[in-house]
Enzyme design. Structure first.
Site, PDB file in Angstrom:
ATOM      1  CE  LYS A   8      31.333  33.368  42.140  1.00 23.91           C
ATOM      2  NZ  LYS A   8      31.375  34.204  43.321  1.00 23.91           N
ATOM      3  CG  HIS A  84      35.746  36.394  39.779  1.00 20.06           C
ATOM      4  ND1 HIS A  84      35.831  36.209  41.144  1.00 20.06           N
ATOM      5  CD2 HIS A  84      34.432  36.561  39.492  1.00 20.06           C
ATOM      6  CE1 HIS A  84      34.602  36.250  41.658  1.00 20.06           C
ATOM      7  NE2 HIS A  84      33.733  36.462  40.674  1.00 20.06           N
TER       8      HIS A  84
HETATM    9  P1  13P Z   1      27.305  35.958  43.932  1.00 18.03           P
HETATM   10  O1  13P Z   1      26.190  36.297  42.948  1.00 18.03           O
HETATM   11  O2  13P Z   1      27.225  34.547  44.441  1.00 18.03           O
HETATM   12  O3  13P Z   1      27.426  36.984  45.000  1.00 18.03           O
HETATM   13  O4  13P Z   1      28.684  35.998  43.083  1.00 18.03           O
HETATM   14  C1  13P Z   1      28.957  37.103  42.302  1.00 18.03           C
HETATM   15  C2  13P Z   1      30.148  36.799  41.479  1.00 18.03           C
HETATM   16  O5  13P Z   1      31.248  36.721  41.975  1.00 18.03           O
HETATM   17  C3  13P Z   1      29.945  36.584  40.036  1.00 18.03           C
HETATM   18  O6  13P Z   1      31.155  36.535  39.362  1.00 18.03           O
END
Ligand code: 13P
Length: 228
Positions: A8, A84
């Protein structure tokens, strides 16, 4: 099994170098790292397989803020995430734009991890299957396409879906398009094993737990163990 780490909007280039210097992908599992655009070069140099977090459907043009497949390929990037839920929620991504991004990236030679998944309200009102059918319907089968099932209510909440919920969703997705399906949403080293043991789970898309070498390595090792 494929374990992809979606970083992210975390990690600068120097933080990416530090991660890659420490991280060694365990044997017996395919591993992909998805850093921000500004850290792609460092991740590629670090020797891991690298995907971007998004990709545009044109090779070039007046699309401020977007990045194209040829730009990623020249950097040595192998693929991209598309669709996403954070992009659908905050940046106006729709099934149609997800389809365009996926088709163009696959055609250009990139791998694609296309994300689908229902919101909490959708699950509670019993329309999960309809939502998944609609989101998957726009994706054409391809040997470099992978789908990630990420229920929105499980992302960043610490609330992982039950292994039964995961298996049911993955079986539905595979009945619509026969490609590998990853699970994503609050995957941690201490909760992934029951999910990985399900028949139609081909790996995971990991958010928060992919940011530390120790927790990401532990999840990769769990995946390697389960299918060995
Ligand atoms: P988390 O593992 O932090 O819940 O995030 C999942 C995600 O959105 C992966 O793309």
């Amino acid at each position: 099994m494929l374990i992809a780490g979606n970083w992210k909007m975390y990690k600068t280039p120097s933080e990416t170098e530090a991660f890659c210097a420490q991280f060694e992908p365990p044997a017996g599992v395919d591993v992909v790292i998805c850093p921000p655009f500004t850290s792609l070069r460092e991740a590629v140099a670090g020797g891991v397989t690298v995907y971007a977090q998004n990709v545009h459907w044109e090779d070039e043009g007046a699309f401020t803020g977007e990045v194209s497949a040829p730009m990623l390929l020249e950097l040595g990037v192998s693929g991209a995430i598309v669709g996403h839920s954070e992009r659908r929620q905050h940046f106006g991504e729709t099934d149609e734009t997800v389809a365009k991004r996926a088709a163009h990236a696959l055609g250009a030679g990139l791998g694609v991890i296309a994300c689908v998944g229902e919101s909490e309200e959708e699950r509670e009102s019993g329309v999960t299957a309809d939502v998944l059918r609609r989101q998957v319907a726009v994706l054409e089968p391809h040997d470099r396409l992978v789908i990630a099932y990420e229920p929105v209510w499980a992302i960043g909440t610490g609330k992982i879906a039950t292994h039964d919920q995961v298996q049911e969703a993955h079986a539905l997705i595979k009945s619509l398009v026969d490609v590998p399906v990853l699970y994503g949403g609050s995957c941690k080293p201490d909760n992934v094993e029951p999910v990985f043991a399900e028949r139609d789970v081909d790996g995971a898309l990991v958010g928060g737990a992919s940011l530390q070498v120790e927790s990401f390595t532990a999840i990769c090792e769990a995946a390697a163990r389960i299918r060995s």
